[in-house]
Structure formats: C-alpha cells, structure tokens
Design a protein around this motif. Structure first.
Motif, PDB file in Angstrom:
ATOM      1  N   LEU A 114       0.823  -1.218   0.000  1.00  0.00           N
ATOM      2  CA  LEU A 114       0.000   0.000   0.000  1.00  0.00           C
ATOM      3  C   LEU A 114       0.859   1.272   0.000  1.00  0.00           C
ATOM      4  O   LEU A 114       0.547   2.244  -0.701  1.00  0.00           O
ATOM      5  CB  LEU A 114      -0.932  -0.022   1.233  1.00  0.00           C
ATOM      6  N   LEU A 134      -9.307   3.513   0.757  1.00  0.00           N
ATOM      7  CA  LEU A 134      -9.069   2.133   0.327  1.00  0.00           C
ATOM      8  C   LEU A 134     -10.396   1.518  -0.093  1.00  0.00           C
ATOM      9  O   LEU A 134     -11.338   1.473   0.705  1.00  0.00           O
ATOM     10  CB  LEU A 134      -8.437   1.307   1.457  1.00  0.00           C
ATOM     11  N   MET A 137     -13.009  -1.109   1.724  1.00  0.00           N
ATOM     12  CA  MET A 137     -13.918  -0.760   2.810  1.00  0.00           C
ATOM     13  C   MET A 137     -15.022   0.161   2.306  1.00  0.00           C
ATOM     14  O   MET A 137     -14.729   1.200   1.711  1.00  0.00           O
ATOM     15  CB  MET A 137     -13.147  -0.037   3.922  1.00  0.00           C
ATOM     16  N   TYR A 174      -5.003  -5.656  11.206  1.00  0.00           N
ATOM     17  CA  TYR A 174      -5.102  -4.261  10.776  1.00  0.00           C
ATOM     18  C   TYR A 174      -3.875  -3.444  11.160  1.00  0.00           C
ATOM     19  O   TYR A 174      -2.981  -3.922  11.853  1.00  0.00           O
ATOM     20  CB  TYR A 174      -6.319  -3.609  11.444  1.00  0.00           C
ATOM     21  N   GLU A 194       1.562  -1.696  12.120  1.00  0.00           N
ATOM     22  CA  GLU A 194       0.842  -2.473  11.106  1.00  0.00           C
ATOM     23  C   GLU A 194       0.835  -3.951  11.493  1.00  0.00           C
ATOM     24  O   GLU A 194       1.883  -4.529  11.741  1.00  0.00           O
ATOM     25  CB  GLU A 194       1.500  -2.283   9.727  1.00  0.00           C
ATOM     26  N   LYS A 195      -0.350  -4.505  11.567  1.00  0.00           N
ATOM     27  CA  LYS A 195      -0.563  -5.923  11.870  1.00  0.00           C
ATOM     28  C   LYS A 195       0.290  -6.398  13.064  1.00  0.00           C
ATOM     29  O   LYS A 195       1.210  -7.217  12.917  1.00  0.00           O
ATOM     30  CB  LYS A 195      -0.312  -6.773  10.626  1.00  0.00           C
ATOM     31  N   ASN A 208      -9.283   2.218   9.517  1.00  0.00           N
ATOM     32  CA  ASN A 208     -10.364   1.628   8.713  1.00  0.00           C
ATOM     33  C   ASN A 208     -10.247   1.878   7.212  1.00  0.00           C
ATOM     34  O   ASN A 208     -11.157   1.522   6.459  1.00  0.00           O
ATOM     35  CB  ASN A 208     -11.731   2.077   9.257  1.00  0.00           C
ATOM     36  N   GLY A 209      -9.151   2.506   6.767  1.00  0.00           N
ATOM     37  CA  GLY A 209      -8.960   2.664   5.320  1.00  0.00           C
ATOM     38  C   GLY A 209      -9.298   4.051   4.778  1.00  0.00           C
ATOM     39  O   GLY A 209      -9.458   4.224   3.579  1.00  0.00           O
ATOM     40  N   TYR A 211      -7.929   8.155   5.076  1.00  0.00           N
ATOM     41  CA  TYR A 211      -6.806   8.961   5.565  1.00  0.00           C
ATOM     42  C   TYR A 211      -6.865  10.353   4.938  1.00  0.00           C
ATOM     43  O   TYR A 211      -7.325  10.498   3.803  1.00  0.00           O
ATOM     44  CB  TYR A 211      -5.456   8.361   5.121  1.00  0.00           C
ATOM     45  N   GLN A 233       4.831  -0.672   3.665  1.00  0.00           N
ATOM     46  CA  GLN A 233       3.608  -0.375   4.402  1.00  0.00           C
ATOM     47  C   GLN A 233       3.420   1.123   4.592  1.00  0.00           C
ATOM     48  O   GLN A 233       4.342   1.824   5.021  1.00  0.00           O
ATOM     49  CB  GLN A 233       3.639  -1.064   5.780  1.00  0.00           C
ATOM     50  N   THR A 235       1.524   2.371   6.898  1.00  0.00           N
ATOM     51  CA  THR A 235       1.523   2.623   8.348  1.00  0.00           C
ATOM     52  C   THR A 235       2.948   2.924   8.837  1.00  0.00           C
ATOM     53  O   THR A 235       3.139   3.822   9.665  1.00  0.00           O
ATOM     54  CB  THR A 235       0.942   1.411   9.100  1.00  0.00           C
TER      55      THR A 235
HETATM   56  C1  G1P Z   1      -4.568  -1.943   4.970  1.00  0.00           C
HETATM   57  C2  G1P Z   1      -3.726  -1.082   5.914  1.00  0.00           C
HETATM   58  C3  G1P Z   1      -4.158  -1.311   7.357  1.00  0.00           C
HETATM   59  C4  G1P Z   1      -5.650  -1.045   7.510  1.00  0.00           C
HETATM   60  C5  G1P Z   1      -6.434  -1.898   6.498  1.00  0.00           C
HETATM   61  C6  G1P Z   1      -7.901  -1.517   6.505  1.00  0.00           C
HETATM   62  O1  G1P Z   1      -4.260  -3.293   5.207  1.00  0.00           O
HETATM   63  O2  G1P Z   1      -2.362  -1.399   5.735  1.00  0.00           O
HETATM   64  O3  G1P Z   1      -3.444  -0.457   8.215  1.00  0.00           O
HETATM   65  O4  G1P Z   1      -6.074  -1.356   8.825  1.00  0.00           O
HETATM   66  O5  G1P Z   1      -5.945  -1.704   5.167  1.00  0.00           O
HETATM   67  O6  G1P Z   1      -8.592  -2.324   5.599  1.00  0.00           O
HETATM   68  P1  G1P Z   1      -4.686  -4.474   4.179  1.00  0.00           P
HETATM   69  O7  G1P Z   1      -6.159  -4.683   4.379  1.00  0.00           O
HETATM   70  O8  G1P Z   1      -4.355  -3.990   2.811  1.00  0.00           O
HETATM   71  O9  G1P Z   1      -3.883  -5.661   4.605  1.00  0.00           O
END
Ligand code: G1P
Length: 295
Positions: A114, A134, A137, A174, A194-195, A208-209, A211, A233, A235
């Motif tokens: 991302l 994103l 979502m 997330y 991140e994660k 939640n996607g 920003y 990443q 994040t």
């Molecule tokens: C991405 C972001 C993450 C966010 C998430 C929400 O992760 O890196 O920080 O919480 O979207 O959907 P991904 O879903 O691409 O793994």
C-alpha cells in the motif's frame, strides 16, 4: 477554520489482485464487483464526492482498464437510452460520472504494498494534502466517513486517520493506533503499528482505510523499507511522519463493511439492499423464508 490548505484530491489504490475473490476476480477487478447495483468503487468515489473532493486519482494495475472505462461516457449506451427516452437511467449515469478532466490514472507496476501504491500517486497529487480511500472498505453512516474527516481537518489540519474499535483478538489483521488526548470527534494518535503480533497492539482502534495525509509522506515512502508481509507499508511511513507532524484519529461511528472478505462483501450487499425502500420488502420476505427453511 479555513487556514489549512484545502483537501482537493483523493487517491484510490485499486491495483490489488483480488486473490481472495478468485475466480470472480480473474477477469473482473474486485473493485467492480457489485453491491446491490453499483460497483464497490462507486460507493467509495461517492463518499469522496460528498466530502467535496474535486480530483480523483486512481492507482491501477494491469487488467484494471475497465475501471477507467467505468468513469467515462459509454457513448453507444447513452445514445440508445436517449433514443428510447430512458430519462431516469440517463440521469443515473450522469450523476455517477466525475466531471471531465477531474480523473487521473497511474499504474503501480509491481504489487509492492500500500505504501508503494500511494507513492505512485506523488506526481499527480503534488505538494498538497490529499485524501486516501481504500476501496475494500465501504461505509454506512449518517455522515460519510471522509466528510467527517474533512470537517475535523478544518479545525485540526495535519494528518487524519479514521479509526474504529475492533475485538482485541482481531487487532493483528489491521493497522492499530495508540490513543492520546481527545480532539473533536477523535484523539491525538501517539503511535501506529501495522498488523501487530497477537497481544502487542497499543489499543483496539484499527485504521479503517480512510486517511487525510500531508504531501511530506511521499518523500518518506520513497525510502520506506518493507514491513509486515514483506510489503512497503503505509503505516510504517506514517509512523515516521508522526515524529514531525500531528496525526489525529477520527473515530468513525457508522458501520464499515470489509468487501475484501467474502463475509463482509455479502453483509454489505444485505445491508445496502435493506436500506433501499424499493427492494427491502421482497428481501425481508425472502430472508424470512430462507431462515425458516434452515431451521
Ligand atoms: C490496509 C492497511 C491497514 C488497515 C487496512 C484496513 O491493510 O495497511 O493499516 O487497517 O488496510 O482495511 P490491508 O487490508 O491492505 O492488509
């Protein structure tokens, strides 16, 4: 209010391969899968339009050209609709279309994460704050998530990340933020990860996607090392920017559906269908029969 540079542009990273939805996404991008009667991407663009966004930047990839066609006029179709005097359909199509010259496309050539996808938009965004949405979502709420963020930004400026609460055992899926003092409908962000590995998350507020980011993020992403999942990443880049700039967490209180997952996608279809007066009665009836039959 008003002293902060306006957020005019929104970036939509739509290069993902959609492997979780194979075989459906073999020839159709996941962003074009329909929720009731609109592709997922339309919900996200509508949210940006509601927030006053003027320019829509898509970071696409190979085999995503249908997204470009979708945000263009379909001449033959519109000509036929006009000949048949289908006024409602013509209006529908025109509402869905951003104005000529307000849509840009660039390609993420390799799926490096991302952070890399966002960096690919740097030339088109330029030196101004931008929104990032994103498309996995989609949200339902009294006020769109991005509209709420833009309202908060008018007071706070800086960077804003929308967050929601999750069950602590879901946090590893997330980006998670650390929670500081309250500001408006949110709080100051003190850290980000991140994660996070299970049991290490600084809170249960997940990103939640949505920003709003300052353009200084691009220089950071240019040199960003790979992080979780061996991907560049966003994040991790934001965490670096947090050393120099403020980040507010906007606590979104509506409902978010993760259309990147099968259950979230199906729930989104049900929720948006039930919100539609024209189809709600028949859906309700169908559900009753279905559930009765399952017992
Ligand atoms: C991405 C972001 C993450 C966010 C998430 C929400 O992760 O890196 O920080 O919480 O979207 O959907 P991904 O879903 O691409 O793994």
């Amino acid at each position: 209010m008003g002293q902060h540079k306006k957020v005019r542009k929104a970036v939509f990273p739509v290069a993902g391969l959609g492997t979780r939805f194979l075989p459906a996404t073999k020839a159709v991008p996941k962003e074009m899968l329909t929720v009731v009667d609109k592709p997922i991407i339309q919900y996200v663009v509508d949210e940006a339009m509601e927030a006053g966004i003027e320019h829509f930047v898509f970071v696409t990839g190979r085999s995503k050209h249908v997204i470009e066609d979708y945000f263009d006029i379909q001449f033959e179709l519109e000509h036929t609709l006009r000949e048949r005097n289908k006024k409602a359909e013509i209006t529908l199509l025109s509402q869905q279309l951003p104005k000529a010259g307000t849509v840009s496309f660039t390609r993420q050539q390799e799926p490096l994460g991302l952070g890399h996808a966002v960096w690919c938009a740097r030339e088109i965004v330029g030196d101004e704050p931008f929104a990032l949405l994103l498309p996995d979502m989609i949200m339902r709420g009294e006020k769109g998530c991005m509209k709420g963020m833009i309202d908060l930004y008018a007071h706070s400026g800086g960077n804003i990340v929308a967050v929601e609460e999750c069950e602590p055992e879901q946090a590893h899926k997330y980006g998670i933020v650390g929670v500081g003092d309250a500001i408006g409908e949110g709080f100051r962000i003190t850290s980000m990860v991140e994660k996070p590995a299970k049991g290490t998350a600084p809170s249960n507020f997940f990103i939640n996607g949505r920003y709003i980011l300052q353009p200084e993020i691009f220089a950071i992403l240019e040199n960003q090392e790979r992080g979780a999942g061996n991907e560049i990443q966003l994040t991790d880049g934001m965490l670096k920017l947090l050393r120099d700039q403020d980040f507010a967490g906007y606590h979104f209180r509506g409902t978010t559906y993760d259309c990147g997952a099968k259950d979230g996608f199906i729930l989104a279809n049900v929720a948006f269908a039930l919100a539609r007066a024209d189809i709600r009665p028949s859906i309700e009836e169908g559900f009753k029969a279905l559930l009765a039959g399952l017992k």
